[in-house]
Design a protein around this motif. Sequence first.
Motif, PDB file in Angstrom:
ATOM      1  N   SER A 298     -28.507 121.903  73.259  1.00 37.95           N
ATOM      2  CA  SER A 298     -27.228 122.590  73.050  1.00 37.95           C
ATOM      3  C   SER A 298     -26.730 122.206  71.664  1.00 37.95           C
ATOM      4  CB  SER A 298     -26.203 122.188  74.114  1.00 37.95           C
ATOM      5  OG  SER A 298     -26.590 122.646  75.397  1.00 37.95           O
ATOM      6  N   VAL A 299     -26.654 123.168  70.769  1.00 34.94           N
ATOM      7  CA  VAL A 299     -26.200 122.922  69.401  1.00 34.94           C
ATOM      8  C   VAL A 299     -24.713 123.245  69.330  1.00 34.94           C
ATOM      9  CG1 VAL A 299     -26.515 123.488  66.968  1.00 34.94           C
ATOM     10  CG2 VAL A 299     -28.482 123.524  68.523  1.00 34.94           C
ATOM     11  N   VAL A 300     -23.912 122.276  68.871  1.00 38.29           N
ATOM     12  CA  VAL A 300     -22.461 122.445  68.814  1.00 38.29           C
ATOM     13  C   VAL A 300     -22.005 122.283  67.367  1.00 38.29           C
ATOM     14  CG1 VAL A 300     -20.235 121.660  69.677  1.00 38.29           C
ATOM     15  CG2 VAL A 300     -22.266 121.466  71.126  1.00 38.29           C
ATOM     16  N   LEU A 301     -21.461 123.348  66.790  1.00 36.13           N
ATOM     17  CA  LEU A 301     -20.922 123.303  65.435  1.00 36.13           C
ATOM     18  C   LEU A 301     -19.421 123.053  65.518  1.00 36.13           C
ATOM     19  CD1 LEU A 301     -23.693 124.626  64.910  1.00 36.13           C
ATOM     20  CD2 LEU A 301     -22.584 126.098  63.221  1.00 36.13           C
ATOM     21  N   LEU A 302     -18.957 121.935  64.954  1.00 36.13           N
ATOM     22  CA  LEU A 302     -17.532 121.619  64.933  1.00 36.13           C
ATOM     23  C   LEU A 302     -16.922 122.137  63.635  1.00 36.13           C
ATOM     24  CD1 LEU A 302     -17.403 117.984  66.386  1.00 36.13           C
ATOM     25  CD2 LEU A 302     -17.301 120.182  67.589  1.00 36.13           C
ATOM     26  N   GLU A 303     -15.956 123.009  63.762  1.00 40.27           N
ATOM     27  CA  GLU A 303     -15.325 123.684  62.628  1.00 40.27           C
ATOM     28  C   GLU A 303     -16.374 124.465  61.828  1.00 40.27           C
ATOM     29  OE1 GLU A 303     -12.249 121.692  60.466  1.00 40.27           O
ATOM     30  OE2 GLU A 303     -12.149 120.048  61.917  1.00 40.27           O
ATOM     31  N   PRO A 304     -16.938 125.519  62.410  1.00 42.91           N
ATOM     32  CA  PRO A 304     -18.021 126.268  61.764  1.00 42.91           C
ATOM     33  C   PRO A 304     -17.638 126.884  60.424  1.00 42.91           C
ATOM     34  CG  PRO A 304     -17.160 127.440  63.684  1.00 42.91           C
ATOM     35  CD  PRO A 304     -16.587 126.064  63.721  1.00 42.91           C
ATOM     36  N   GLU A 305     -16.361 127.172  60.224  1.00 49.30           N
ATOM     37  CA  GLU A 305     -15.946 127.742  58.933  1.00 49.30           C
ATOM     38  C   GLU A 305     -16.205 126.751  57.806  1.00 49.30           C
ATOM     39  OE1 GLU A 305     -13.961 129.365  62.393  1.00 49.30           O
ATOM     40  OE2 GLU A 305     -13.906 127.341  61.548  1.00 49.30           O
ATOM     41  N   ARG A 306     -15.851 125.493  58.015  1.00 52.14           N
ATOM     42  CA  ARG A 306     -16.107 124.473  57.007  1.00 52.14           C
ATOM     43  C   ARG A 306     -17.596 124.187  56.884  1.00 52.14           C
ATOM     44  NH1 ARG A 306     -14.140 119.547  58.396  1.00 52.14           N
ATOM     45  NH2 ARG A 306     -14.337 118.888  56.229  1.00 52.14           N
ATOM     46  N   ILE A 307     -18.300 124.244  58.010  1.00 54.98           N
ATOM     47  CA  ILE A 307     -19.744 124.002  57.987  1.00 54.98           C
ATOM     48  C   ILE A 307     -20.445 125.071  57.159  1.00 54.98           C
ATOM     49  CG2 ILE A 307     -21.815 124.119  59.433  1.00 54.98           C
ATOM     50  CD1 ILE A 307     -20.316 122.544  61.554  1.00 54.98           C
ATOM     51  N   ARG A 308     -20.050 126.327  57.317  1.00 57.71           N
ATOM     52  CA  ARG A 308     -20.690 127.397  56.540  1.00 57.71           C
ATOM     53  C   ARG A 308     -20.462 127.213  55.045  1.00 57.71           C
ATOM     54  NH1 ARG A 308     -18.106 130.662  60.552  1.00 57.71           N
ATOM     55  NH2 ARG A 308     -19.545 131.177  62.241  1.00 57.71           N
ATOM     56  N   LYS A 309     -19.246 126.840  54.669  1.00 56.75           N
ATOM     57  CA  LYS A 309     -18.966 126.627  53.256  1.00 56.75           C
ATOM     58  C   LYS A 309     -19.771 125.445  52.715  1.00 56.75           C
ATOM     59  CE  LYS A 309     -15.235 125.858  49.944  1.00 56.75           C
ATOM     60  NZ  LYS A 309     -16.006 124.833  49.200  1.00 56.75           N
ATOM     61  N   ARG A 310     -19.807 124.370  53.485  1.00 60.90           N
ATOM     62  CA  ARG A 310     -20.573 123.192  53.070  1.00 60.90           C
ATOM     63  C   ARG A 310     -22.059 123.521  52.968  1.00 60.90           C
ATOM     64  NH1 ARG A 310     -21.055 118.876  49.986  1.00 60.90           N
ATOM     65  NH2 ARG A 310     -22.164 117.155  50.981  1.00 60.90           N
ATOM     66  N   ALA A 311     -22.576 124.288  53.925  1.00 60.09           N
ATOM     67  CA  ALA A 311     -23.981 124.677  53.900  1.00 60.09           C
ATOM     68  C   ALA A 311     -24.289 125.518  52.670  1.00 60.09           C
ATOM     69  CB  ALA A 311     -24.334 125.449  55.171  1.00 60.09           C
ATOM     70  N   HIS A 312     -23.400 126.450  52.345  1.00 63.67           N
ATOM     71  CA  HIS A 312     -23.591 127.283  51.155  1.00 63.67           C
ATOM     72  C   HIS A 312     -23.629 126.427  49.898  1.00 63.67           C
ATOM     73  CE1 HIS A 312     -22.124 129.815  47.777  1.00 63.67           C
ATOM     74  NE2 HIS A 312     -22.931 130.703  48.314  1.00 63.67           N
ATOM     75  N   ASP A 313     -22.722 125.457  49.787  1.00 58.87           N
ATOM     76  CA  ASP A 313     -22.677 124.594  48.604  1.00 58.87           C
ATOM     77  C   ASP A 313     -23.934 123.741  48.495  1.00 58.87           C
ATOM     78  OD1 ASP A 313     -20.204 125.623  48.064  1.00 58.87           O
ATOM     79  OD2 ASP A 313     -19.080 123.917  48.864  1.00 58.87           O
ATOM     80  N   VAL A 314     -24.391 123.200  49.619  1.00 56.59           N
ATOM     81  CA  VAL A 314     -25.584 122.345  49.617  1.00 56.59           C
ATOM     82  C   VAL A 314     -26.817 123.135  49.200  1.00 56.59           C
ATOM     83  CG1 VAL A 314     -27.173 121.115  51.146  1.00 56.59           C
ATOM     84  CG2 VAL A 314     -24.734 120.631  51.262  1.00 56.59           C
TER      85      VAL A 314
END
Length: 444
Positions: A298-314
């Motif tokens: 079970s994959v749980v993304l906490l605050e996916p909006e911030r995760i997407r931005k962080r993923a894009h930057d990385v």
Amino acid sequence: MTLSALLACLDADPAFEHVRELAEAGTGAVVEAPSAVHPMVVAQIARRGAQGVPVIVVTATGREAEDVATAIPGLLPSARVAVFPSWETLPHERLSPSSDTVGRRVAVMRRLAHPDPRAPMCEPIDVLVTSVRAFLQPVIIGIGDVAPVRLVAGDEVPLTELVESLVGLGYERVDLVERRGQVAVRGGILDVFPPTEEHPLRVEFWGDSVEEVRSFAIADQRSLELAEHGLWAPAVRELLPTPEVRARAAALAERSPHVAEMADKLAQGIAVEGMESLAPVLAEGMTTPLELVRGTASVVLLEPERIRKRAHDVVRTAQEFLMASWHNATAGNATPIDVASASYRELEDMRDIARSRGDAWWQVTPLSSDEDLEVDEFGAGRIRINARELDSYRGDSARALADLKEWTTQKSRVVLLAEGGGSVTRLVEEVAGAAIPVREVADL
């Protein structure tokens, strides 16, 4: 302190009941809840999920991953929680991540690949918390199969053979152990500092027999208490100089002059700074951390909006670094080798991998939506938890006490938490002094 009773109280809430139903069914959802409730949502998914199905919690930063991993055991005392850290370097940089980080990562990958409920250091993982940076970075195939060095009192092993094994796992041989990833030998005593330990360990031999294993202090080298579980030393390098890697390094040195110096040393079995950047061409292959998990998860993304931005930057930063090396090639430098397989994956790629594996995909967001129970392309419904963040009182105890009095008058259940026993005692005295019924408990 055990806070598991908080989850029992929340079982009566329809939204948490819906989370329970979907977790038991192995289905994900989009959950709208304030950030303070996120650890409770994760605990509910882990508590109600299918037996043996781990929960992979993804956060925007490493610091948040540590915070979540600290909160979960209080809500689920029996849960086995681990943190999978990210490198401090980019995959293509000729800089090696610290042995502390690598050791913790390898220890987690070993537990994922070969879980053993009977081994204290290799127990199955119920909740794995990681940052999106670590979640997106490929790892070497088979790194979880590398056996750690394991010793307990009474074992028989030649000291020289043991040292060779540790050096083969990437440990640096020194005269005096001062930091993690080092090993030293003095007579019949072996000092080694595994990255998973708070203190280095001292193994005393009588001939080839292990007499005892103790921790010791770096400052004055004095022995401390006995190590309960003996020595468990995982690799401190993710790319190890195996015979296959050394053969590939020798071939690489001949055809790629710009990395010949590094490849030559690797061909001789010598660990060098930045050797991990060559993993895509020296190792058997690369895979993602999620694919290391046996069965479904079970994959749980906490605050996916911030995760997407962080993923894009990385991803963008890593691509710019890689493109810069190709730009240098057009200026007359040597053409870089193809290390694209070590680049960070896109978050959508990870979602596709989860879909192909049959994993549940959860998103827990503090942002609300006007749509009721919409279903996205991953088959996830939307659940709204009726909760709100408390206002920050900023030292205004009078306003805090007034709110407490109002809540207790309304027959609400109010739980005050503090990190230390002294703080709890002071809270109880202050609340009781305001004529508010209160009692102190050690656990809920």
